[in-house]
Design a protein around this motif. Structure first.
Motif, PDB file in Angstrom:
ATOM      1  N   LYS A 133     -12.775   2.700   8.323  1.00  0.00           N
ATOM      2  CA  LYS A 133     -11.706   2.082   7.540  1.00  0.00           C
ATOM      3  C   LYS A 133     -10.344   2.355   8.191  1.00  0.00           C
ATOM      4  N   SER A 192      -7.967   8.222   1.029  1.00  0.00           N
ATOM      5  CA  SER A 192      -7.907   6.778   1.266  1.00  0.00           C
ATOM      6  C   SER A 192      -9.094   6.280   2.081  1.00  0.00           C
ATOM      7  N   GLY A 193      -9.887   7.204   2.626  1.00  0.00           N
ATOM      8  CA  GLY A 193     -11.062   6.832   3.402  1.00  0.00           C
ATOM      9  C   GLY A 193     -10.767   6.542   4.863  1.00  0.00           C
ATOM     10  N   TYR A 194      -9.575   6.934   5.345  1.00  0.00           N
ATOM     11  CA  TYR A 194      -9.186   6.646   6.726  1.00  0.00           C
ATOM     12  C   TYR A 194      -9.641   7.713   7.714  1.00  0.00           C
ATOM     13  N   ALA A 250     -10.074   0.121  11.287  1.00  0.00           N
ATOM     14  CA  ALA A 250      -9.801  -1.263  10.892  1.00  0.00           C
ATOM     15  C   ALA A 250      -8.330  -1.435  10.514  1.00  0.00           C
ATOM     16  N   TYR A 251      -7.784  -0.452   9.814  1.00  0.00           N
ATOM     17  CA  TYR A 251      -6.365  -0.472   9.435  1.00  0.00           C
ATOM     18  C   TYR A 251      -5.490  -0.509  10.691  1.00  0.00           C
ATOM     19  N   SER A 275       0.857  -1.180   0.000  1.00  0.00           N
ATOM     20  CA  SER A 275       0.000   0.000   0.000  1.00  0.00           C
ATOM     21  C   SER A 275       0.892   1.229   0.000  1.00  0.00           C
ATOM     22  N   ARG A 284     -12.212   7.428  10.512  1.00  0.00           N
ATOM     23  CA  ARG A 284     -13.328   6.690   9.896  1.00  0.00           C
ATOM     24  C   ARG A 284     -13.178   5.203  10.232  1.00  0.00           C
TER      25      ARG A 284
END
Length: 144
Positions: free
Chosen positions: A98, A76-78, A101-102, A31, A96
């Motif tokens: 996401k 990235s939606g984080y 979760a990361y 990534s 967020r």
């Protein structure tokens, strides 16, 4: 050993330990994410909804650099940017799902890797190590 000498040795050991741990983590591989992204998400989690200026101060980077970093994390939606309800000029940064979760995937891998590293110590030495770290952390929290 003087406290200055032990401080110098400990600093070198901590930097080496940190580098070795980062080299063994693969949750960043494949990534565009970097340890800087990880550190930013971790800071946001710890502080709730910090201002970009607080993130810049924590990371020791300029405000334009943190702005670019946050834009990338947002794409990235984080994270998301949230306007302050009282001061419409202020923008807070929120994690967020996401991003959470990361971080969880990363924490699990960090726990596994540190567990493997700790296997090199006898049980009593592991307990001593944990006790010493807790003592230092408690001391530092009281200094603030």
């Amino acid at each position: 050993m003087s406290s200055n000498a032990s401080g110098k040795i400990l600093a070198a050991l901590l930097f080496t330990f940190s580098r070795q741990l980062r080299e063994r983590l693969d949750f960043l591989e494949g990534s565009r994410q970097t340890p800087l992204y990880w550190g930013t998400l971790q800071y946001i989690t710890e502080k709730g909804m910090p201002l970009p200026s607080a993130i810049a101060k924590y990371l020791c980077i300029t405000r334009p650099s943190v702005s670019s970093l946050l834009t990338s994390l947002e794409r990235s939606g984080y994270i998301k940017r949230v306007r302050d309800k009282k001061d419409k000029r202020a923008v807070h940064i929120a994690l967020r799902p996401k991003g959470a979760a990361y971080l969880q995937r990363g924490y699990k891998q960090i726990e596994r890797e540190i567990g493997v590293m700790m296997e090199s110590l006898e049980s009593q030495k592991r307990k001593q190590f944990v006790t010493l770290l807790r003592t230092i952390i408690k001391y530092n929290e009281q200094r603030v």
